[in-house]
Design an enzyme around this catalytic site. Structure first.
Site, PDB file in Angstrom:
ATOM      1  N   LYS A 258       0.938  -1.093   0.072  1.00 37.99           N
ATOM      2  CA  LYS A 258      -0.137  -0.098   0.004  1.00 37.99           C
ATOM      3  C   LYS A 258       0.834   1.345  -0.070  1.00 37.99           C
ATOM      4  CE  LYS A 258      -2.231  -0.682   3.933  1.00 37.99           C
ATOM      5  NZ  LYS A 258      -1.886  -2.017   4.367  1.00 37.99           N
TER       6      LYS A 258
ATOM      7  N   ARG B 131      -9.572   0.672   8.755  1.00 38.73           N
ATOM      8  CA  ARG B 131      -9.130  -0.978   9.159  1.00 38.73           C
ATOM      9  C   ARG B 131     -10.132  -1.641   9.661  1.00 38.73           C
ATOM     10  NH1 ARG B 131      -3.598   0.500   8.926  1.00 38.73           N
ATOM     11  NH2 ARG B 131      -2.026  -1.469   8.963  1.00 38.73           N
TER      12      ARG B 131
ATOM     13  N   ARG C   6      11.281  -6.242   5.444  1.00 36.34           N
ATOM     14  CA  ARG C   6      11.032  -4.938   4.980  1.00 36.34           C
ATOM     15  C   ARG C   6      12.066  -4.099   5.756  1.00 36.34           C
ATOM     16  NH1 ARG C   6       5.186  -2.226   5.289  1.00 36.34           N
ATOM     17  NH2 ARG C   6       5.369  -2.728   7.725  1.00 36.34           N
TER      18      ARG C   6
ATOM     19  N   ARG D  45      11.487  -1.493  11.207  1.00 35.06           N
ATOM     20  CA  ARG D  45      10.348  -0.748  12.347  1.00 35.06           C
ATOM     21  C   ARG D  45      10.086  -1.727  13.253  1.00 35.06           C
ATOM     22  NH1 ARG D  45       5.230   0.444   8.629  1.00 35.06           N
ATOM     23  NH2 ARG D  45       4.204  -0.654  10.342  1.00 35.06           N
TER      24      ARG D  45
ATOM     25  N   ARG E 191      -0.492  -8.880  13.199  1.00 32.14           N
ATOM     26  CA  ARG E 191      -1.469  -7.982  12.264  1.00 32.14           C
ATOM     27  C   ARG E 191      -2.039  -8.799  11.139  1.00 32.14           C
ATOM     28  NH1 ARG E 191       4.036  -5.498  11.932  1.00 32.14           N
ATOM     29  NH2 ARG E 191       3.638  -4.403  10.108  1.00 32.14           N
TER      30      ARG E 191
HETATM   31  P1  ADP Z   1       1.162  -1.989   8.092  1.00 33.66           P
HETATM   32  O1  ADP Z   1       0.322  -1.835   7.076  1.00 33.66           O
HETATM   33  O2  ADP Z   1       2.570  -2.438   7.358  1.00 33.66           O
HETATM   34  O3  ADP Z   1       0.726  -2.831   9.100  1.00 33.66           O
HETATM   35  P2  ADP Z   1       0.715   0.875   9.173  1.00 33.66           P
HETATM   36  O4  ADP Z   1       2.015   1.687   9.007  1.00 33.66           O
HETATM   37  O5  ADP Z   1      -0.310   0.933   8.069  1.00 33.66           O
HETATM   38  O6  ADP Z   1       1.472  -0.550   8.793  1.00 33.66           O
HETATM   39  O7  ADP Z   1       0.176   0.580  10.552  1.00 33.66           O
HETATM   40  C1  ADP Z   1       1.173   0.174  11.608  1.00 33.66           C
HETATM   41  C2  ADP Z   1       0.305   0.064  12.868  1.00 33.66           C
HETATM   42  O8  ADP Z   1      -0.396   1.238  13.278  1.00 33.66           O
HETATM   43  C3  ADP Z   1      -1.037  -0.904  12.941  1.00 33.66           C
HETATM   44  O9  ADP Z   1      -0.546  -2.142  13.193  1.00 33.66           O
HETATM   45  C4  ADP Z   1      -2.090  -0.261  13.720  1.00 33.66           C
HETATM   46  O10 ADP Z   1      -1.244  -0.645  15.274  1.00 33.66           O
HETATM   47  C5  ADP Z   1      -1.649   1.017  13.586  1.00 33.66           C
HETATM   48  N1  ADP Z   1      -2.708   1.736  12.869  1.00 33.66           N
HETATM   49  C6  ADP Z   1      -2.440   2.141  11.701  1.00 33.66           C
HETATM   50  N2  ADP Z   1      -3.519   2.564  10.925  1.00 33.66           N
HETATM   51  C7  ADP Z   1      -4.640   2.291  11.856  1.00 33.66           C
HETATM   52  C8  ADP Z   1      -6.055   2.219  11.927  1.00 33.66           C
HETATM   53  N3  ADP Z   1      -6.758   2.753  10.716  1.00 33.66           N
HETATM   54  N4  ADP Z   1      -6.735   1.979  12.956  1.00 33.66           N
HETATM   55  C9  ADP Z   1      -6.098   1.291  13.861  1.00 33.66           C
HETATM   56  N5  ADP Z   1      -4.722   1.049  14.024  1.00 33.66           N
HETATM   57  C10 ADP Z   1      -4.217   1.624  13.012  1.00 33.66           C
END
Ligand code: ADP
Ligand code: ZN
Length: 206
Positions: free
Chosen positions: A13, A88, A122, A152, A163
């Site tokens: 993404k 999400r 990653r 990260r 996740r």
């Molecule tokens: P990835 O898609 O690689 O898991 P992101 O950078 O999108 O990484 O998100 C990292 C973390 O941030 C998620 O695992 C969650 O804990 C939090 N997060 C991000 N976006 C949301 C969301 N829309 N709702 C709840 N938690 C979120």
């Protein structure tokens, strides 16, 4: 025009969003990036979010929705937004319906074993955010800006498994929620090839 990028963690993404923004005049909004910015700046929101993120859990809806709502009120969003990492959950999607008109939803389809393969390799550039994978990129500095790459905090085995589970249970149902606006993209080996149909789709819509 406002669009959402949907897909599992590690589906690409972030990479896709960066490509779109370099060709079209969208504002990219990533809730993951917003949380990480808060963590870096040591804000209260950041401290709260980090405890969930490190475990691979979702940050609670009311916190996430509130943060996104504030961001959407900023003037630059008039240009059109591309949301990456939000919504999400179904309740985030329902809240979003009252905050912005979503015209299209791009779903990145990546086989699960490919996602697992990518997960632990990653690496992210500490300065410009460019994303790499140790499977295809052997250096530990960024090709674009020369800064060091890092892994990260939440890209560890336990968090990754969590996740993926959270994605299946809470986020995958959004594919049906957005069935009337969905554009499905199949993952190709080369990110540029994956991007092509997306670019054509957006060109036809703008
Ligand atoms: P990835 O898609 O690689 O898991 P992101 O950078 O999108 O990484 O998100 C990292 C973390 O941030 C998620 O695992 C969650 O804990 C939090 N997060 C991000 N976006 C949301 C969301 N829309 N709702 C709840 N938690 C979120
Ligand atoms: Zn860089």
């Amino acid at each position: 025009m406002n669009i959402i990028l949907l897909g599992a963690p590690f589906s690409g993404k972030g990479t896709m969003a960066r490509k779109i923004v370099s060709d079209f005049d969208f504002v990219q909004i990533s809730t993951g990036d917003l949380f990480r910015e808060n963590i870096k700046n040591g804000t209260k929101l950041g401290k709260l979010a980090k405890s969930f993120m490190d475990k691979g859990e979702l940050v609670p809806d009311e916190i996430t929705i509130g943060m996104l709502k504030n961001r959407l009120e900023e003037k630059d969003c008039d240009r059109g937004i591309i949301l990456d990492g939000f919504p999400r959950t179904i309740s985030q999607a329902e809240a979003l319906e009252n905050m912005a008109k979503i015209d299209a939803v791009i779903n990145l389809e990546v086989p699960f074993d490919e996602i697992r393969r990518r997960a632990l390799g990653r690496r992210t550039c500490s300065k410009c955010g460019e994303i790499y994978n140790t499977a295809t990129y052997k250096k530990n500095t960024c090709q674009k800006c020369g800064s060091p790459l890092f892994q990260r905090d939440d890209d560890n085995l336990e968090s990754v498994n969590n996740r993926l589970e959270v994605y299946e249970k809470q986020t995958a149902p959004l594919i049906n929620f957005y069935a009337d606006r969905l554009f499905v993209v199949k993952n190709k080996k080369d990110p540029e090839e994956t991007y092509k149909p997306v670019k054509n789709f957006l060109k036809g819509r703008i």
